[in-house]
Design an enzyme around this catalytic site. Structure first.
Site, mmCIF file in Angstrom:
data_model
loop_
_atom_site.group_PDB
_atom_site.id
_atom_site.type_symbol
_atom_site.label_atom_id
_atom_site.label_comp_id
_atom_site.label_asym_id
_atom_site.label_seq_id
_atom_site.Cartn_x
_atom_site.Cartn_y
_atom_site.Cartn_z
ATOM 1 N N HIS A 22 0.833 -1.197 0.000
ATOM 2 C CA HIS A 22 0.000 0.000 0.000
ATOM 3 C C HIS A 22 0.872 1.254 0.000
ATOM 4 O O HIS A 22 1.761 1.398 0.824
ATOM 5 C CB HIS A 22 -0.908 -0.012 1.229
ATOM 6 C CG HIS A 22 -1.812 1.161 1.312
ATOM 7 N ND1 HIS A 22 -2.001 1.855 2.477
ATOM 8 C CD2 HIS A 22 -2.572 1.783 0.379
ATOM 9 C CE1 HIS A 22 -2.846 2.842 2.258
ATOM 10 N NE2 HIS A 22 -3.199 2.816 0.982
ATOM 11 N N ASP A 64 -4.794 3.569 -4.891
ATOM 12 C CA ASP A 64 -5.022 4.076 -3.536
ATOM 13 C C ASP A 64 -6.313 4.890 -3.506
ATOM 14 O O ASP A 64 -6.576 5.680 -4.405
ATOM 15 C CB ASP A 64 -3.839 4.948 -3.120
ATOM 16 C CG ASP A 64 -3.799 5.224 -1.643
ATOM 17 O OD1 ASP A 64 -4.855 5.556 -1.063
ATOM 18 O OD2 ASP A 64 -2.718 5.130 -1.043
ATOM 19 N N TYR A 112 11.133 13.004 -12.161
ATOM 20 C CA TYR A 112 12.335 12.162 -12.191
ATOM 21 C C TYR A 112 12.740 11.754 -10.775
ATOM 22 O O TYR A 112 13.055 10.590 -10.522
ATOM 23 C CB TYR A 112 13.504 12.887 -12.856
ATOM 24 C CG TYR A 112 13.395 13.044 -14.355
ATOM 25 C CD1 TYR A 112 12.867 12.042 -15.169
ATOM 26 C CD2 TYR A 112 13.842 14.196 -14.975
ATOM 27 C CE1 TYR A 112 12.789 12.197 -16.544
ATOM 28 C CE2 TYR A 112 13.771 14.358 -16.354
ATOM 29 C CZ TYR A 112 13.245 13.352 -17.123
ATOM 30 O OH TYR A 112 13.168 13.496 -18.470
#
Length: 140
Positions: A22, A64, A112
């Site tokens: 999670h 989520d 990035y």
């Protein structure tokens, strides 16, 4: 071959998806993304595009439900590139998971940095520019 698992998802990626917990993040990166330089765990999926992989991954990976769960790389300032692939991402995510709340954009260099912390990066042969997406794993 197994039933109900999309055939584009090979054993290496299935293992990664099973290991993720999670809140872990998964990057699906276009062909220009420096995936090998950024990845803790790299899954190469040469010859495939981001949309095909995104659709397959969302058949197994729950998003989520508590936090922003989909992030896209923001177009660099002064870049005039159009991003029609974002509309495709949006459609796939809406269809693929009821917890999808719409995407957020993340500044390129921040994207990035976030990718370096991601659980894994999937490197594709996607030709569309700015076709980089982060998925935050939820619970079942």
């Amino acid at each position: 071959m197994l039933k109900t698992i999309p055939p584009v998802l090979g054993p290496d990626l299935l293992k990664i998806l099973m290991e993720m917990g999670h809140g872990d993040e998964l990057v699906i990166a276009d062909g220009n993304f420096p995936a090998a330089a950024k990845a803790k765990r790299l899954i190469r999926m040469d010859g495939l595009g981001c949309c095909e992989i995104l659709e397959a991954v969302l058949k197994l990976l729950p998003l989520d439900h508590m936090q922003q769960n989909v992030m896209l790389m923001e177009v660099a300032k002064n870049d005039t590139v159009k991003t029609p692939v974002w509309n495709q991402f949006d459609t796939i995510c809406k269809k693929g998971d009821g917890n999808y709340k719409g995407y957020a954009t993340v500044e390129r260099f921040e994207f990035y940095e976030r990718s370096e912390k991601a659980y894994a990066i999937i490197a594709t042969s996607e030709k569309a520019l700015y076709a980089n997406i982060i998925l935050k794993k939820g619970i079942v």
